[in-house]
Scaffold this motif. Structure first.
Motif, mmCIF file in Angstrom:
data_model
loop_
_atom_site.group_PDB
_atom_site.id
_atom_site.type_symbol
_atom_site.label_atom_id
_atom_site.label_comp_id
_atom_site.label_asym_id
_atom_site.label_seq_id
_atom_site.Cartn_x
_atom_site.Cartn_y
_atom_site.Cartn_z
ATOM 1 N N VAL A 80 11.432 -12.918 21.816
ATOM 2 C CA VAL A 80 11.798 -12.358 23.118
ATOM 3 C C VAL A 80 10.666 -12.590 24.124
ATOM 4 O O VAL A 80 10.905 -12.997 25.271
ATOM 5 C CB VAL A 80 12.115 -10.854 22.982
ATOM 6 C CG1 VAL A 80 12.137 -10.178 24.353
ATOM 7 C CG2 VAL A 80 13.452 -10.660 22.283
ATOM 8 N N GLU A 81 9.447 -12.327 23.712
ATOM 9 C CA GLU A 81 8.305 -12.542 24.605
ATOM 10 C C GLU A 81 8.165 -14.021 24.974
ATOM 11 O O GLU A 81 7.833 -14.368 26.111
ATOM 12 C CB GLU A 81 7.027 -12.035 23.923
ATOM 13 C CG GLU A 81 7.021 -10.516 23.709
ATOM 14 C CD GLU A 81 5.854 -10.059 22.860
ATOM 15 O OE1 GLU A 81 5.107 -10.933 22.361
ATOM 16 O OE2 GLU A 81 5.686 -8.843 22.680
ATOM 17 N N LYS A 82 8.436 -14.884 24.006
ATOM 18 C CA LYS A 82 8.343 -16.321 24.253
ATOM 19 C C LYS A 82 9.418 -16.760 25.243
ATOM 20 O O LYS A 82 9.157 -17.573 26.142
ATOM 21 C CB LYS A 82 8.489 -17.079 22.934
ATOM 22 C CG LYS A 82 8.122 -18.552 23.019
ATOM 23 C CD LYS A 82 8.123 -19.172 21.629
ATOM 24 C CE LYS A 82 7.706 -20.638 21.691
ATOM 25 N NZ LYS A 82 7.719 -21.251 20.329
ATOM 26 N N VAL A 83 10.638 -16.238 25.084
ATOM 27 C CA VAL A 83 11.722 -16.558 26.010
ATOM 28 C C VAL A 83 11.347 -16.152 27.431
ATOM 29 O O VAL A 83 11.561 -16.914 28.387
ATOM 30 C CB VAL A 83 13.031 -15.856 25.580
ATOM 31 C CG1 VAL A 83 14.073 -15.923 26.701
ATOM 32 C CG2 VAL A 83 13.591 -16.495 24.318
ATOM 33 N N ASN A 84 10.775 -14.964 27.587
ATOM 34 C CA ASN A 84 10.381 -14.501 28.924
ATOM 35 C C ASN A 84 9.369 -15.446 29.563
ATOM 36 O O ASN A 84 9.445 -15.763 30.755
ATOM 37 C CB ASN A 84 9.816 -13.084 28.846
ATOM 38 C CG ASN A 84 10.899 -12.043 28.629
ATOM 39 O OD1 ASN A 84 12.052 -12.255 29.006
ATOM 40 N ND2 ASN A 84 10.549 -10.926 28.020
ATOM 41 N N GLY A 85 8.405 -15.899 28.763
ATOM 42 C CA GLY A 85 7.415 -16.838 29.287
ATOM 43 C C GLY A 85 8.038 -18.166 29.689
ATOM 44 O O GLY A 85 7.703 -18.730 30.745
#
Length: 707
Positions: free
Chosen positions: A165-170
């Motif tokens: 999820v954090e990677k998608v946001n980035g």
């Protein structure tokens, strides 16, 4: 045509050829650069008042094909999904060991029954008793280890969901930033291919995490949506929100992953999510792993129950002074109601093994007799203690029945061989767990023989919160159901649970089966899933909750696997292992128990082949089959699931490789083609240069003529 027109045409050709050569040079220099997309310079002719006036490079674009790109993105997302599912489930499969080896979990279960068979040949052998106890405990220790490791795999999956999820946001932030740069270059007709290439790489990376649909914006850049149409980028970057569970166990409730669109609209990501690493992680965490944990919990429960069934039919020599039952999760009168058949509670001399006092109990539904005297479930303790005449005392505390003999005498219980006592398929001693071999720290049996008229024992106003989720696992609704006021029957509790407004009646219904087990039948296709989010109920006098008493939700059923162990006093003193059987026909003054009696050991050895009632768990509908058969089927299911996931992973990866190869063939740099283009543009450059030279010669000639 004037000389100036000729010079302008030649100059435009010269500049255009130079730009084309620069594009070819960039392509050739990046021939081995991973992810590089070939550039194409679009060349147009120029006209002035219908007359040709040269050429120009209208734009420089990437040699992309939206159909090949979509195929590659979809195939890559599916490969990521199947890859992570197989990776994590393969870890779960390895926990059980080699099913064909001697050290595998399922082989150890067979080893228990073999060790009891060996004990039957020498029931007085301390070494054989110790070996049997050790092997039995080893199985439950192994079950505990496997159960906890399955939850560790789920915890790993949950952590990776948070990371994804954090990677998608980035990635979304970077893609949206590049959208701005590409749009700015498009407005001024600049070269945006560098930003477009970088953006394409980011989109590829994003597609491995979740399936996306990509479309080109008219102003430049891309618009990205999920399969369900949720916009992620193109009009501002969306944000994914997920709060991972603080602890992960079989009963953990996981939150949804939400997409906060640019306008502030919040939607569940799982709705419509078809592939990608996040999808695979959610499937493993919420489907494959829990299903295996539920099957393991059901298997271990029935192994323990069948061993306890046999052990409760046996007696140790000398008989123990005290028999302490398990918490049955009911009041005594409720637990006794529904019994049929006959059983005997006997007080036995520790030296001779002779019966000194006995209480013969005959059950008949809601009535009973003790030594021929009529009694009722409500008066059972008083009447039983009267019949025992002080030779033993029975008590019932916190849901557990306890019988203690006076002095050094022992207590033994045996059912009538012709009409044994029975409730929900268990005899009197077995139902109350008075002589269990295997104990547990939580309720494990949910087929307790309760009926709709039984008292549930919960306080009105206490609540249990149930979650209804869709096929993808996304939350549909949380329902808080309160224990109703009334007469306190199970029927009233079921009615409250099934209420269409304040219960789960719109999604399914609860009902008791013939053995008193409460089951939830969902409505709809695909069927919704039910789990327990919270439970504040406490039953009097047992102290268990509604969830624990009825086994509501897969979590409480899966959590049983790590709660079993061989009774502590038997581990400490193998002589307390019950391998003999009480002889109710023994004459007065003669031994009713014998140390050399190995019939009980044979009963324990055959426990693995006795048909047992398995509840539905995971992907199994349950049914009547032996422990050994169920273990064999579970072993095959685990292996089959792992093999199927491996095949899907290999197929998905092969499709992704083929899709990437086709896309690369179209978008990648071909040196032969670039060499042809380089030669063509060099010749065009030379032709433009010669045209300039010819114009100069013409100019010089004209000047000479004037002079």
């Amino acid at each position: 045509m004037s000389l100036n027109s000729i010079l302008n045409i030649a100059n435009s050709g010269l500049q255009t050829a130079q730009q084309q050569l620069r594009v070819v040079s960039d392509n050739v220099s990046n021939v081995n650069t991973p992810g590089y997309i070939r550039k194409i310079a679009e060349q147009n002719s120029l006209t002035t008042q219908g007359v040709g006036s040269g050429v120009e490079v209208a734009s420089i674009r990437l040699a992309t094909d939206r159909f090949l790109q979509a195929a590659s993105l979809n195939a890559g997302a599916e490969a990521a999904r199947q890859g992570v599912r197989y990776e994590l489930y393969d870890r779960i499969q390895s926990l059980f060991g080699d099913p064909g080896g001697d050290s595998g979990f399922f082989s150890q279960i067979d080893g228990i029954f073999s060790s009891f068979a060996a004990s039957a040949e020498g029931p007085t052998s301390g070494a054989r008793r110790q070996d049997t106890i050790f092997k039995t405990q080893a199985v439950f220790d192994e079950a505990t280890r496997i159960s906890r490791q399955i939850q560790a795999v789920r915890e790993d999956a949950d952590g990776r969901v948070q990371t994804a999820v954090e990677k998608v946001n980035g990635l979304l932030q970077q893609i949206e930033t590049l959208n701005t740069e590409i749009a700015r270059a498009t407005v001024v007709n600049g070269d945006a291919t560098g930003s477009q290439t970088q953006q394409a790489r980011l989109v590829d990376e994003l597609s491995s995490l979740l399936d996306v649909q990509v479309s080109q914006r008219s102003v430049g850049g891309v618009s990205i949506r999920t399969g369900a149409g949720i916009q992620l980028a193109g009009n501002g970057a969306a944000t994914l929100e997920y709060q991972r569970a603080s602890t992960v166990n079989a009963e953990s409730s996981f939150g949804d992953i939400y997409v906060i669109e640019k306008g502030g609209t919040q939607r569940a990501l799982a709705d419509g999510l078809q592939s990608g690493e996040i999808k695979g992680l959610l499937e493993l965490r919420d489907k494959e792993a829990p299903a295996t944990a539920e099957r393991l919990g059901e298997l271990v429960t029935r192994v323990a129950d069948e061993l306890n069934r046999a052990h409760n039919a046996n007696a140790a020599v000398p008989a123990p002074t005290t028999l302490t039952g398990r918490n049955v999760g009911q009041a005594l009168d409720t637990a006794l109601t529904g019994f049929t058949g006959k059983t005997t509670i006997a007080v036995v001399n520790p030296t001779t093994g002779a019966l000194t006092t006995r209480a013969d109990i005959v059950f008949s539904g809601a009535t009973l007799t003790i030594n021929g005297t009529a009694s009722t479930p409500a008066n059972f303790l008083t009447d039983l203690n009267t019949a025992l005449g002080g030779a033993a005392t029975a008590t019932f505390t916190n849901g557990s029945l306890k019988i203690t003999a006076a002095g050094a005498n022992g207590v033994a219980i045996a059912d009538d061989p012709t009409t044994p006592s029975n409730k929900a398929g268990r005899g009197f001693s077995h139902y109350f767990g008075l002589n269990d071999l295997v104990s547990t720290d939580r309720p494990a049996l949910f087929d307790a023989g309760l009926t709709t008229t039984s008292q549930h024992g919960f306080t009105p106003g206490e609540t249990v919160t149930l979650r209804i989720a869709g096929e993808t696992g996304s939350r549909i609704r949380d329902v808080e159901v309160a224990v109703p006021a009334g007469t306190g029957t199970v029927r009233e509790l079921i009615t409250a649970l099934n209420d269409m407004t304040t219960g789960v009646g719109r999604y399914g219904s609860f009902a008791l089966d013939a053995s008193g087990e409460m089951k939830f039948t969902p409505i709809g296709d695909p069927a919704p899933k039910l789990s327990v989010v919270g439970d504040t109920t406490t039953q009097v006098p047992s102290g268990v909750s509604v969830t624990e008493l009825f086994g509501i939700g897969g979590g409480v059923r899966a959590s049983r696997a790590d709660g079993f162990k061989v009774r502590t006093d038997i581990q400490q003193s193998p002589s307390k292992l019950a391998l003999a059987q009480l002889n109710l026909s023994a004459a007065a003054g003669t031994a009713a128990l014998s140390a050399g009696d190995g019939r009980g050991a044979l009963l324990l050895a055959n426990a693995g082949q006795v048909a047992s009632k398995f509840s539905s768990a995971g992907n199994s509908p349950g049914g009547s089959l032996s422990v050994s058969r169920y273990a064999s089927e579970l072993s095959g299911e685990i292996g089959g699931t792992a093999a199927a996931l491996k095949t899907r992973q290999a197929s998905a990866q092969a499709l992704a490789t083929e899709a990437d190869a086709r896309q690369s063939s179209h978008e990648g740099v071909n040196l032969d083609e670039e060499l042809v283009l380089m030669t063509t543009y060099q010749q065009a450059f030379n032709a433009s240069a010669r045209l300039i030279q010819a114009a100069q010669d013409m100019y010089d000639t004209l000047v000479g003529m004037v002079r």
